[in-house]
Scaffold this motif. Structure first.
Motif, PDB file in Angstrom:
ATOM      1  N   ASP A 288       0.722  -1.151   0.053  1.00 35.16           N
ATOM      2  CA  ASP A 288       0.081   0.139  -0.242  1.00 35.16           C
ATOM      3  C   ASP A 288       0.887   1.197  -0.037  1.00 35.16           C
ATOM      4  OD1 ASP A 288      -1.924  -1.885   0.317  1.00 35.16           O
ATOM      5  OD2 ASP A 288      -2.659  -1.287   2.473  1.00 35.16           O
ATOM      6  N   LYS A 301       0.910   0.672   6.069  1.00 36.24           N
ATOM      7  CA  LYS A 301      -0.057  -0.349   6.255  1.00 36.24           C
ATOM      8  C   LYS A 301      -0.807  -0.005   7.175  1.00 36.24           C
ATOM      9  CE  LYS A 301      -1.828  -3.955   5.476  1.00 36.24           C
ATOM     10  NZ  LYS A 301      -3.047  -3.450   5.849  1.00 36.24           N
ATOM     11  N   TYR A 305      -7.788  -0.452   7.662  1.00 35.05           N
ATOM     12  CA  TYR A 305      -7.493   0.741   6.697  1.00 35.05           C
ATOM     13  C   TYR A 305      -7.010   2.205   7.366  1.00 35.05           C
ATOM     14  CZ  TYR A 305      -9.212  -1.980   2.616  1.00 35.05           C
ATOM     15  OH  TYR A 305      -9.279  -2.961   1.738  1.00 35.05           O
ATOM     16  N   LEU A 340      -0.882  -0.708  -4.384  1.00 38.35           N
ATOM     17  CA  LEU A 340      -1.949   0.059  -4.287  1.00 38.35           C
ATOM     18  C   LEU A 340      -1.678   1.473  -3.900  1.00 38.35           C
ATOM     19  CD1 LEU A 340      -4.167  -2.447  -2.497  1.00 38.35           C
ATOM     20  CD2 LEU A 340      -4.242  -2.117  -5.099  1.00 38.35           C
ATOM     21  N   GLY A 375      -6.844   4.954  -8.343  1.00 37.51           N
ATOM     22  CA  GLY A 375      -7.099   6.031  -9.161  1.00 37.51           C
ATOM     23  C   GLY A 375      -7.478   5.962 -10.681  1.00 37.51           C
ATOM     24  N   GLY A 407     -10.810  -0.081  -8.134  1.00 41.88           N
ATOM     25  CA  GLY A 407     -11.396  -0.112  -6.813  1.00 41.88           C
ATOM     26  C   GLY A 407     -12.719   0.510  -7.054  1.00 41.88           C
ATOM     27  N   SER A 408     -12.820   1.842  -6.440  1.00 41.29           N
ATOM     28  CA  SER A 408     -13.906   2.786  -6.300  1.00 41.29           C
ATOM     29  C   SER A 408     -14.752   2.694  -7.729  1.00 41.29           C
ATOM     30  CB  SER A 408     -13.854   3.918  -6.072  1.00 41.29           C
ATOM     31  OG  SER A 408     -12.872   4.069  -4.893  1.00 41.29           O
ATOM     32  N   SER A 444     -10.439  -4.512  -7.310  1.00 42.15           N
ATOM     33  CA  SER A 444     -10.336  -4.927  -5.820  1.00 42.15           C
ATOM     34  C   SER A 444     -11.351  -4.247  -5.178  1.00 42.15           C
ATOM     35  CB  SER A 444      -9.121  -3.765  -5.700  1.00 42.15           C
ATOM     36  OG  SER A 444      -8.875  -3.587  -4.311  1.00 42.15           O
ATOM     37  N   ASP A 446     -13.498  -3.803  -1.565  1.00 40.02           N
ATOM     38  CA  ASP A 446     -13.065  -3.337  -0.148  1.00 40.02           C
ATOM     39  C   ASP A 446     -14.443  -3.470   0.740  1.00 40.02           C
ATOM     40  OD1 ASP A 446     -10.459  -2.505  -0.816  1.00 40.02           O
ATOM     41  OD2 ASP A 446     -11.223  -0.677  -1.443  1.00 40.02           O
ATOM     42  N   ASP A 516      -8.386  -6.560   7.688  1.00 34.27           N
ATOM     43  CA  ASP A 516      -7.142  -5.880   7.544  1.00 34.27           C
ATOM     44  C   ASP A 516      -6.359  -5.616   8.566  1.00 34.27           C
ATOM     45  OD1 ASP A 516      -5.580  -4.341   5.559  1.00 34.27           O
ATOM     46  OD2 ASP A 516      -6.263  -2.512   6.705  1.00 34.27           O
ATOM     47  N   GLY A 517      -4.993  -6.057   8.517  1.00 31.78           N
ATOM     48  CA  GLY A 517      -3.815  -5.697   9.510  1.00 31.78           C
ATOM     49  C   GLY A 517      -4.045  -6.451  10.925  1.00 31.78           C
ATOM     50  N   SER A 542      -6.153  -9.750   3.176  1.00 31.30           N
ATOM     51  CA  SER A 542      -6.448  -9.157   4.708  1.00 31.30           C
ATOM     52  C   SER A 542      -6.319 -10.236   5.634  1.00 31.30           C
ATOM     53  CB  SER A 542      -7.755  -8.338   4.530  1.00 31.30           C
ATOM     54  OG  SER A 542      -7.689  -7.388   3.483  1.00 31.30           O
ATOM     55  N   GLY A 543      -5.575 -10.052   6.679  1.00 28.77           N
ATOM     56  CA  GLY A 543      -5.785 -10.659   7.815  1.00 28.77           C
ATOM     57  C   GLY A 543      -4.475 -11.823   8.043  1.00 28.77           C
ATOM     58  N   ALA A 565       0.261  -8.262   3.582  1.00 26.93           N
ATOM     59  CA  ALA A 565       1.276  -7.097   3.449  1.00 26.93           C
ATOM     60  C   ALA A 565       1.909  -6.998   4.989  1.00 26.93           C
ATOM     61  CB  ALA A 565       0.389  -5.973   3.464  1.00 26.93           C
ATOM     62  N   GLY A 566       1.203  -6.797   5.906  1.00 28.81           N
ATOM     63  CA  GLY A 566       1.937  -6.293   7.358  1.00 28.81           C
ATOM     64  C   GLY A 566       2.891  -7.470   7.735  1.00 28.81           C
TER      65      GLY A 566
HETATM   66  O1  1PR Z   1     -10.519   3.150  -5.454  1.00 29.67           O
HETATM   67  O2  1PR Z   1      -9.484   2.802  -7.634  1.00 29.67           O
HETATM   68  O3  1PR Z   1      -8.820   4.641  -6.133  1.00 29.67           O
HETATM   69  O4  1PR Z   1      -8.369   2.160  -5.529  1.00 29.67           O
HETATM   70  C1  1PR Z   1      -7.819   2.364  -4.528  1.00 29.67           C
HETATM   71  C2  1PR Z   1      -7.086   1.065  -3.981  1.00 29.67           C
HETATM   72  O5  1PR Z   1      -6.377   1.206  -2.695  1.00 29.67           O
HETATM   73  C3  1PR Z   1      -8.115  -0.128  -3.545  1.00 29.67           C
HETATM   74  O6  1PR Z   1      -7.480  -1.476  -4.169  1.00 29.67           O
HETATM   75  C4  1PR Z   1      -8.105  -0.122  -2.064  1.00 29.67           C
HETATM   76  O7  1PR Z   1      -8.290  -1.759  -1.615  1.00 29.67           O
HETATM   77  C5  1PR Z   1      -6.876   0.316  -1.692  1.00 29.67           C
HETATM   78  N1  1PR Z   1      -6.989   0.781  -0.250  1.00 29.67           N
HETATM   79  C6  1PR Z   1      -7.477   2.521  -0.260  1.00 29.67           C
HETATM   80  N2  1PR Z   1      -7.180   2.654   1.062  1.00 29.67           N
HETATM   81  C7  1PR Z   1      -6.514   1.691   1.630  1.00 29.67           C
HETATM   82  C8  1PR Z   1      -6.201   1.882   2.781  1.00 29.67           C
HETATM   83  O8  1PR Z   1      -5.670   0.865   3.645  1.00 29.67           O
HETATM   84  N3  1PR Z   1      -6.470   2.731   3.827  1.00 29.67           N
HETATM   85  N4  1PR Z   1      -5.674  -0.456   0.882  1.00 29.67           N
HETATM   86  C9  1PR Z   1      -6.234   0.654   0.748  1.00 29.67           C
HETATM   87  C10 1PR Z   1      -6.095  -1.434   1.025  1.00 29.67           C
HETATM   88  C11 1PR Z   1      -5.909  -3.453   1.702  1.00 29.67           C
HETATM   89  C12 1PR Z   1      -4.960  -4.558   1.194  1.00 29.67           C
HETATM   90  C13 1PR Z   1      -4.028  -5.004   2.218  1.00 29.67           C
HETATM   91  C14 1PR Z   1      -4.445  -6.278   2.774  1.00 29.67           C
HETATM   92  C15 1PR Z   1      -3.301  -6.960   3.429  1.00 29.67           C
HETATM   93  N5  1PR Z   1      -5.190  -2.362   1.303  1.00 29.67           N
HETATM   94  O9  1PR Z   1      -4.359  -4.562  -0.021  1.00 29.67           O
HETATM   95  O10 1PR Z   1      -2.474  -4.892   1.610  1.00 29.67           O
HETATM   96  O11 1PR Z   1      -5.801  -6.141   3.523  1.00 29.67           O
HETATM   97  O12 1PR Z   1      -3.023  -6.324   4.676  1.00 29.67           O
HETATM   98  P1  1PR Z   1      -2.685  -7.330   6.024  1.00 29.67           P
HETATM   99  O13 1PR Z   1      -1.913  -8.568   5.441  1.00 29.67           O
HETATM  100  O14 1PR Z   1      -1.590  -6.570   6.427  1.00 29.67           O
HETATM  101  O15 1PR Z   1      -3.931  -7.584   6.443  1.00 29.67           O
HETATM  102  P2  1PR Z   1      -9.404   3.121  -6.130  1.00 29.67           P
END
Ligand code: 1PR
Length: 591
Positions: A288, A301, A305, A340, A375, A407-408, A444, A446, A516-517, A542-543, A565-566
């Motif tokens: 991330d 991370k 989120y 991401l 984006g 994503g969005s 993606s 969420d 997540d995390g 996630s997790g 990730a984490g």
């Molecule tokens: O909406 O098209 O601009 O895309 C934004 C992208 O950014 C999406 O893929 C969305 O999942 C990601 N995103 C937005 N905000 C966050 C945030 O964390 N604040 N990250 C975010 C998403 C989630 C995973 C993470 C896993 C594993 N991150 O990708 O890496 O949950 O984590 P873990 O192993 O530590 O539990 P757009």
């Protein structure tokens, strides 16, 4: 555009080719190629005799690359340079004929590629070059185009050098399409460029395949099984083509390219022997990325989120530098790396040049697939200039991404599609998958759990939970969110997944905000809900908190890949230990 120096049939479809016109024969020289081509496709080309071209060899350390601009060819370039070669790009058909060695990394859709080759007069030059048994390596679509025709948006005629029709994988027999990931080859003895593979996996990403038959058996140098045995590589003399991506197959893939570029050199060391037998489960490292308060692009991370430290300064967590970490994960054995751009929903990614630089630098040394998200949507900048999502995605592909993740914007598109029942063909998802192929488009998701006492309380598909909710709720539905989890939308993960598959997504990255995390394991209920709903591959995310969580997710769901990730960033668990554990549990992974 420069006028083509010779005419070629601009419509391959004008010819009525049939595999019945191909008679089996056992010729081994380039003359057999010529004979075969004349039989297969004598009406295809209306061109001057190849004798009109003078073939002049270019320098020994130069590889000629046929890039017609339809996708990520940067990785092939990087791999060639990594092996010490310079690149000369094909500008005209003569460049093909003058090549000392030619690599054709076909990307995009079959019809679009043939159209460009025909319009630029390059189809004929390619046939001539190959007939002369000049060193050639086709990659992916570069293999498929050698066949008579393809069913992809067709039938569409190909170059017609190899008997056979390229068809789509059948997803009805439990094999997810596209075929994405690391699979095993069944190699014939005389494959040459595959000699150093040592029974290890190579990376495939495609929905269409050519099938071995009596008519093409003299070409087939290896097959791969994915529900059916399909052609993984062909070879005749100096002409090679592979359905997999050597430039994305790590050190094994580089050995294939090396064998092609240095055909006479002996192998320095004995290749590591693997035990590849089928499609491996993938382990993906996710980064991330966002700009921190000092303006540096960092890997961060979050917990559910939230990526800020819980200190007075409340700064963005900084877990390292994106390029360095991606390089480390490649060395550690990650099967894929995802970036991401988590603030992409509010920043314009083409204004975010550091992110493009991250991709460019990473792809120089990381030879496994790279996905980038964040984006990807239409955008109008401060000067009123409008950028389409396709332009944004194209810039990501040009900078080294193999897949983009939406994503969005995919959520809004799916909502609209479910409301109207109409595919407009104009959404980012539809546009990008049409041009680059659905295997290049990840959605993606969420989602966040919404607990329920009764599954009939909502119009969205709910699941009975393995672990009840905080108020002993037995059910939950998974509400999709946008803008990095900030806004919940009126659509569930199940409904979204089904809609985006219909709209052209090739893969789903399934996050879970609740997990997540947290390090408590993947959300198995959610992953089963979504992976059973679609026939495209699903990446569980996630997790993850221990190696066991990876075996759990692969044993209890149909996920094709698991992303974390984490635990990797904090060095709590290494990718290698995850893979060792999975192997011990009898789950096939790439080594
Ligand atoms: O909406 O098209 O601009 O895309 C934004 C992208 O950014 C999406 O893929 C969305 O999942 C990601 N995103 C937005 N905000 C966050 C945030 O964390 N604040 N990250 C975010 C998403 C989630 C995973 C993470 C896993 C594993 N991150 O990708 O890496 O949950 O984590 P873990 O192993 O530590 O539990 P757009």
């Amino acid at each position: 555009m420069e006028a083509a120096p010779f005419t070629s049939s601009s419509s391959a479809s004008a010819s009525s080719l049939s595999s019945r016109s191909v008679t089996a024969r056992s010729l081994s020289s380039s003359s057999s190629l010529l004979f075969r081509r004349n039989n297969i496709r004598n009406s295809y080309c209306k061109f001057k005799s190849p004798r009109n071209f003078s073939v002049r060899a270019s320098g020994d350390s130069v590889v000629t690359l046929l890039d017609y601009g339809a996708g990520n060819v940067r990785s092939v370039r990087n791999a060639i340079r990594h092996l010490g070669f310079d690149i000369k790009d094909v500008q005209t058909p003569e460049d093909i004929l003058k090549a000392n060695r030619l690599i054709f990394p076909g990307v995009g859709a079959f019809a679009a590629a043939m159209d460009v080759l025909n319009k630029k007069g390059m189809a004929e030059a390619l046939c001539t070059y190959i007939e002369k048994d000049r060193p050639f390596l086709g990659i992916c679509l570069g293999l498929q185009l050698l066949f008579e025709s393809s069913e992809e948006n067709g039938p569409v005629n190909g170059l017609g050098l190899i008997p056979g029709v390229v068809g789509r994988f059948d997803s009805s027999n439990d094999f997810r399409v596209p075929h994405i990931g690391w699979n095993a080859l069944q190699i014939k003895e005389d494959s040459k460029i595959l000699d150093d593979i040592g029974n290890r996996h190579v990376y495939f990403v495609h929905s269409y395949r050519a099938m071995p038959s009596d008519a093409n058996k003299e070409w087939v140098s290896s097959t791969c099984n994915y529900g059916v045995d399909f052609i993984a590589s062909v070879r005749r003399g100096n002409v090679h083509a592979v359905q997999f991506h050597p430039e994305k197959s790590g050190d094994v893939g580089l050995s294939v390219l090396r064998r092609f570029l240095f055909p006479k050199s002996a192998t320095m060391k004995k290749p590591i022997e693997g035990k590849a037998s089928k499609l491996a489960k993938r382990v993906i490292a996710c980064l991330d990325v966002r700009t921190n308060d000092k303006g540096d692009l960092v890997v961060t991370k979050g917990d559910q989120y939230d990526v800020r430290e819980h200190t007075k300064e409340n700064e963005v967590r900084n877990l390292g530098k994106p390029v360095e970490l991606a390089g480390q994960y490649y060395k550690d054995g990650a099967d894929e790396v995802s970036f991401l751009n988590i603030t992409g929903f509010r920043d314009f990614p083409l204004g975010d040049l550091p992110m493009l630089q991250v991709l460019r630098y990473t792809s120089e040394n990381v030879f496994v697939p790279l996905t980038v998200g964040g984006g990807i949507r239409d955008f109008t900048d401060a000067n009123g200039r409008h950028y389409t999502s396709l332009e944004v995605a194209s810039e990501y592909f040009r900078s080294g991404a193999d897949k983009i993740s939406i994503g969005s914007d995919a959520v809004y598109t799916a909502e609209e599609y479910l409301r109207t029942g109409v595919k407009t063909g104009k959404s980012s998802l539809e546009l990008i998958s049409r041009i680059y192929g659905n295997q290049a488009v990840v959605v993606s998701i969420d989602p966040r759990r919404v607990y329920l006492k009764n599954p009939n309380d909502v119009e969205f598909k709910a699941v009975r939970l393995t672990n009840p909710g905080p108020k002993e709720e037995e059910y939950a539905w998974y509400q999709c969110t946008v803008n990095g989890g900030r806004e919940g939308r009126p659509i569930g993960a199940y409904e979204l997944a089904k809609a985006v598959e219909e709209l052209g997504a090739g893969e789903i990255l399934l996050n879970c905000i609740d997990c997540d995390g947290q390090g408590k394991g993947f959300d198995i209920d959610l992953i089963n809900l979504v992976s059973d709903a679609v026939s495209i591959p699903v990446i569980a995310s996630s997790g993850a908190g221990s190696v066991k969580h990876f075996s759990d997710v692969f044993m209890e769901t149909n996920a094709s890949a698991a992303l974390a990730a984490g635990i990797f960033h904090r060095k709590e668990v290494s990718i290698q230990s995850v893979k060792e554990h999975l192997l011990k549990e009898g789950i096939e992974v790439r080594i």
